[in-house]
Design a protein around this motif. Structure first.
Motif, PDB file in Angstrom:
ATOM      1  N   LEU A 181       0.543  -1.298   0.074  1.00  0.00           N
ATOM      2  CA  LEU A 181       0.566   0.017   0.121  1.00  0.00           C
ATOM      3  C   LEU A 181       0.768   0.895  -0.031  1.00  0.00           C
ATOM      4  O   LEU A 181       0.355   2.072   0.231  1.00  0.00           O
ATOM      5  CB  LEU A 181      -1.001   0.125   1.646  1.00  0.00           C
ATOM      6  N   GLY A 182       2.120   1.359   0.037  1.00  0.00           N
ATOM      7  CA  GLY A 182       3.347   2.699  -0.436  1.00  0.00           C
ATOM      8  C   GLY A 182       3.318   3.291   1.373  1.00  0.00           C
ATOM      9  O   GLY A 182       3.809   3.747   1.138  1.00  0.00           O
ATOM     10  N   TYR A 183       2.943   2.693   2.334  1.00  0.00           N
ATOM     11  CA  TYR A 183       3.731   3.767   3.291  1.00  0.00           C
ATOM     12  C   TYR A 183       4.913   3.276   3.840  1.00  0.00           C
ATOM     13  O   TYR A 183       5.581   4.996   3.886  1.00  0.00           O
ATOM     14  CB  TYR A 183       2.497   2.809   4.602  1.00  0.00           C
ATOM     15  N   THR A 184       5.412   1.907   3.229  1.00  0.00           N
ATOM     16  CA  THR A 184       7.227   2.124   3.587  1.00  0.00           C
ATOM     17  C   THR A 184       7.642   3.292   2.400  1.00  0.00           C
ATOM     18  O   THR A 184       8.649   4.294   2.487  1.00  0.00           O
ATOM     19  CB  THR A 184       7.861   0.937   3.727  1.00  0.00           C
ATOM     20  N   ALA A 185       8.005   3.288   1.151  1.00  0.00           N
ATOM     21  CA  ALA A 185       7.504   3.664   0.278  1.00  0.00           C
ATOM     22  C   ALA A 185       7.883   5.240   0.423  1.00  0.00           C
ATOM     23  O   ALA A 185       8.180   6.619   0.681  1.00  0.00           O
ATOM     24  CB  ALA A 185       7.402   3.893  -0.878  1.00  0.00           C
ATOM     25  N   ASP A 186       6.702   6.016   0.857  1.00  0.00           N
ATOM     26  CA  ASP A 186       6.042   7.117   1.251  1.00  0.00           C
ATOM     27  C   ASP A 186       6.767   7.736   2.422  1.00  0.00           C
ATOM     28  O   ASP A 186       7.914   8.973   2.931  1.00  0.00           O
ATOM     29  CB  ASP A 186       4.474   7.217   1.535  1.00  0.00           C
ATOM     30  N   ALA A 187       6.958   6.928   3.194  1.00  0.00           N
ATOM     31  CA  ALA A 187       7.760   7.136   5.007  1.00  0.00           C
ATOM     32  C   ALA A 187       9.831   7.777   4.326  1.00  0.00           C
ATOM     33  O   ALA A 187       9.846   8.348   5.062  1.00  0.00           O
ATOM     34  CB  ALA A 187       7.759   6.164   5.773  1.00  0.00           C
ATOM     35  N   VAL A 188      10.219   6.580   3.085  1.00  0.00           N
ATOM     36  CA  VAL A 188      11.223   7.127   2.869  1.00  0.00           C
ATOM     37  C   VAL A 188      11.147   8.140   2.394  1.00  0.00           C
ATOM     38  O   VAL A 188      12.391   9.154   2.219  1.00  0.00           O
ATOM     39  CB  VAL A 188      12.043   6.210   2.043  1.00  0.00           C
ATOM     40  N   LEU A 189      10.444   8.635   1.363  1.00  0.00           N
ATOM     41  CA  LEU A 189      10.043  10.094   0.916  1.00  0.00           C
ATOM     42  C   LEU A 189      10.005  10.964   1.666  1.00  0.00           C
ATOM     43  O   LEU A 189      10.869  12.483   1.150  1.00  0.00           O
ATOM     44  CB  LEU A 189       9.441   9.692  -0.403  1.00  0.00           C
ATOM     45  N   GLN A 190      10.027  11.198   2.572  1.00  0.00           N
ATOM     46  CA  GLN A 190       9.566  12.369   4.058  1.00  0.00           C
ATOM     47  C   GLN A 190      11.246  12.428   4.177  1.00  0.00           C
ATOM     48  O   GLN A 190      10.879  13.719   4.357  1.00  0.00           O
ATOM     49  CB  GLN A 190       8.596  11.552   4.658  1.00  0.00           C
ATOM     50  N   ASP A 191      11.916  11.940   4.496  1.00  0.00           N
ATOM     51  CA  ASP A 191      13.451  12.246   4.281  1.00  0.00           C
ATOM     52  C   ASP A 191      14.369  13.055   2.899  1.00  0.00           C
ATOM     53  O   ASP A 191      14.022  12.325   2.389  1.00  0.00           O
ATOM     54  CB  ASP A 191      14.053  10.954   4.721  1.00  0.00           C
ATOM     55  N   PRO A 192      14.367  14.780   3.616  1.00  0.00           N
ATOM     56  CA  PRO A 192      14.750  15.503   2.720  1.00  0.00           C
ATOM     57  C   PRO A 192      16.348  14.816   1.548  1.00  0.00           C
ATOM     58  O   PRO A 192      16.507  15.138   1.063  1.00  0.00           O
ATOM     59  CB  PRO A 192      14.811  16.991   3.469  1.00  0.00           C
ATOM     60  N   ARG A 193      16.704  14.077   2.865  1.00  0.00           N
ATOM     61  CA  ARG A 193      18.169  13.406   2.922  1.00  0.00           C
ATOM     62  C   ARG A 193      17.822  12.186   0.815  1.00  0.00           C
ATOM     63  O   ARG A 193      18.730  12.195  -0.073  1.00  0.00           O
ATOM     64  CB  ARG A 193      19.038  12.630   3.420  1.00  0.00           C
ATOM     65  N   VAL A 194      16.962  11.840   1.039  1.00  0.00           N
ATOM     66  CA  VAL A 194      17.173  10.703  -0.342  1.00  0.00           C
ATOM     67  C   VAL A 194      16.183  11.567  -1.500  1.00  0.00           C
ATOM     68  O   VAL A 194      16.091  12.689  -2.115  1.00  0.00           O
ATOM     69  CB  VAL A 194      15.565  10.643   0.088  1.00  0.00           C
ATOM     70  N   ARG A 195      18.096  10.756  -2.318  1.00  0.00           N
ATOM     71  CA  ARG A 195      17.897  11.421  -3.659  1.00  0.00           C
ATOM     72  C   ARG A 195      16.965  11.115  -4.347  1.00  0.00           C
ATOM     73  O   ARG A 195      17.068  10.848  -5.718  1.00  0.00           O
ATOM     74  CB  ARG A 195      19.875  11.335  -3.911  1.00  0.00           C
ATOM     75  N   SER A 196      16.836   9.265  -4.628  1.00  0.00           N
ATOM     76  CA  SER A 196      16.455   8.630  -5.206  1.00  0.00           C
ATOM     77  C   SER A 196      16.103   7.255  -4.443  1.00  0.00           C
ATOM     78  O   SER A 196      15.778   6.545  -3.789  1.00  0.00           O
ATOM     79  CB  SER A 196      17.290   7.755  -6.539  1.00  0.00           C
ATOM     80  N   LEU A 197      14.586   7.025  -4.830  1.00  0.00           N
ATOM     81  CA  LEU A 197      14.007   5.667  -4.464  1.00  0.00           C
ATOM     82  C   LEU A 197      13.786   4.698  -5.408  1.00  0.00           C
ATOM     83  O   LEU A 197      12.880   5.147  -6.209  1.00  0.00           O
ATOM     84  CB  LEU A 197      12.539   6.152  -3.743  1.00  0.00           C
ATOM     85  N   THR A 198      14.065   3.802  -5.348  1.00  0.00           N
ATOM     86  CA  THR A 198      13.647   2.697  -5.884  1.00  0.00           C
ATOM     87  C   THR A 198      12.952   1.323  -5.212  1.00  0.00           C
ATOM     88  O   THR A 198      13.137   0.849  -4.783  1.00  0.00           O
ATOM     89  CB  THR A 198      15.138   1.897  -6.557  1.00  0.00           C
ATOM     90  N   VAL A 199      11.512   1.164  -5.851  1.00  0.00           N
ATOM     91  CA  VAL A 199      10.653   0.461  -5.626  1.00  0.00           C
ATOM     92  C   VAL A 199      10.242  -1.198  -6.520  1.00  0.00           C
ATOM     93  O   VAL A 199       9.991  -1.112  -7.426  1.00  0.00           O
ATOM     94  CB  VAL A 199       9.371   0.954  -4.982  1.00  0.00           C
ATOM     95  N   LEU A 200      11.183  -2.555  -5.374  1.00  0.00           N
ATOM     96  CA  LEU A 200      10.188  -3.329  -6.603  1.00  0.00           C
ATOM     97  C   LEU A 200       8.964  -3.808  -6.003  1.00  0.00           C
ATOM     98  O   LEU A 200       9.414  -4.383  -5.201  1.00  0.00           O
ATOM     99  CB  LEU A 200      12.196  -4.003  -6.764  1.00  0.00           C
ATOM    100  N   GLU A 201       8.406  -4.392  -7.058  1.00  0.00           N
ATOM    101  CA  GLU A 201       7.639  -5.356  -6.410  1.00  0.00           C
ATOM    102  C   GLU A 201       6.754  -6.023  -7.650  1.00  0.00           C
ATOM    103  O   GLU A 201       7.013  -5.850  -9.233  1.00  0.00           O
ATOM    104  CB  GLU A 201       5.662  -3.448  -6.376  1.00  0.00           C
ATOM    105  N   ALA A 202       6.892  -7.247  -7.211  1.00  0.00           N
ATOM    106  CA  ALA A 202       6.928  -8.629  -8.223  1.00  0.00           C
ATOM    107  C   ALA A 202       5.347  -8.784  -8.551  1.00  0.00           C
ATOM    108  O   ALA A 202       5.449  -9.442  -9.204  1.00  0.00           O
ATOM    109  CB  ALA A 202       6.812 -10.029  -7.107  1.00  0.00           C
ATOM    110  N   LEU A 203       4.572  -8.044  -8.108  1.00  0.00           N
ATOM    111  CA  LEU A 203       3.091  -8.374  -9.285  1.00  0.00           C
ATOM    112  C   LEU A 203       2.625  -6.792  -9.981  1.00  0.00           C
ATOM    113  O   LEU A 203       2.396  -5.489  -9.115  1.00  0.00           O
ATOM    114  CB  LEU A 203       2.181  -8.346  -7.642  1.00  0.00           C
ATOM    115  N   PRO A 204       3.182  -6.854 -11.046  1.00  0.00           N
ATOM    116  CA  PRO A 204       3.033  -5.596 -11.788  1.00  0.00           C
ATOM    117  C   PRO A 204       1.303  -5.122 -11.294  1.00  0.00           C
ATOM    118  O   PRO A 204       1.357  -3.511 -11.711  1.00  0.00           O
ATOM    119  CB  PRO A 204       2.441  -5.960 -13.258  1.00  0.00           C
ATOM    120  N   GLU A 205       0.368  -5.508 -10.804  1.00  0.00           N
ATOM    121  CA  GLU A 205      -1.272  -5.546 -10.737  1.00  0.00           C
ATOM    122  C   GLU A 205      -0.624  -4.753  -9.106  1.00  0.00           C
ATOM    123  O   GLU A 205      -1.558  -3.283  -9.475  1.00  0.00           O
ATOM    124  CB  GLU A 205      -2.221  -6.347 -10.180  1.00  0.00           C
TER     125      GLU A 205
END
Length: 241
Positions: free
Chosen positions: A76-100
């Protein structure tokens, strides 16, 4: 006004039948989003403390600026969203096995879909994290073979001993963790979410590979059962050189 219960999407996949459901929580009146794989509940928007803590605990261990982070498992994206809250993050790559699951975010069927897909730092990539972690080429980023990250965060299986597929089990052994450590910059951080209490066998495997590691127990309110529940977040740091 949303329906009391609605199945937003259902698909047959190679891993089983996956469904996204929305229901109205009778106590709060809020919409709750849930994901099931066959008869197995994978995640719920009622319980996000562990997913957020996974990002925060990992990034607390990262030093410097311009951090490149990889998350295995979108959900549901909560970990990814929390990563992006950190201003030091330059890039976030998320690997998801299910394209759906990626499509749910792109179609904004889930609450954080619009925010994640609009952030230029974030890429949602279909791919099997465990398979890509096993192989040096192309590695975790199919666009940049052999790429290393400052932090790799994983939230896919229920726990190191309760996996969704038998092929995942070897990742949690020392050899699998060594291959993962090779995808980190020196001193980089690996963090793992688990629905079970700290497991001594997995702590031993981490200690064999990483310079240091700590299991963090995350406690949160459980509105379904009453009282509180716990998750575990393992955080490990690779050798500095």
């Amino acid at each position: 006004m949303s329906a009391r219960f609605e199945e937003l999407d259902w698909r047959p996949t190679p891993k089983g039948e996956i469904s996204l459901r929305r229901r109205r929580d009778p106590s709060s009146g809020a919409d709750v989003f849930e994901v099931k794989l066959d008869d197995d509940f994978l995640m719920s928007s009622l319980f996000t403390a562990g997913e957020v803590a996974l990002a925060q605990l990992a990034l607390d261990e990262c030093s410097g600026e311009d951090l490149d982070v990889l998350v295995g498992g979108l959900g549901l994206g909560y970990t990814a969203d929390a990563v992006l809250q950190d201003p030091r993050v330059r890039s976030l790559t998320v690997l998801e096995a299910l394209p759906e699951v990626i499509e749910w975010h792109e179609r904004e069927l889930v609450p954080l879909g619009a925010r994640l897909t609009a952030d230029p730092r974030c890429r949602l990539i279909p791919g099997d994290f465990f398979s890509q972690a096993r192989h040096a080429e192309p590695g975790l980023d199919p666009v940049t073979p052999g790429r290393r990250f400052h932090a790799v965060l994983v939230d896919i299986d229920h726990s190191p001993s309760h996996v969704l597929h038998p092929s995942h089990a070897s990742f949690y052994q020392p050899e699998g963790l060594r291959r993962l450590a090779e995808r980190l910059h020196p001193g980089g951080v690996f963090a793992l979410w688990s629905d079970d209490p700290p497991e001594e066998s997995f702590e031993s495997a981490l200690a064999e590979v990483f310079a240091e590691s700590t299991p963090h127990v995350v406690t949160f309110d459980n509105p379904l059962r009453g009282g509180t529940s716990d998750n575990t977040v393992y955080v490990a740091r690779s050798q500095t050189g």
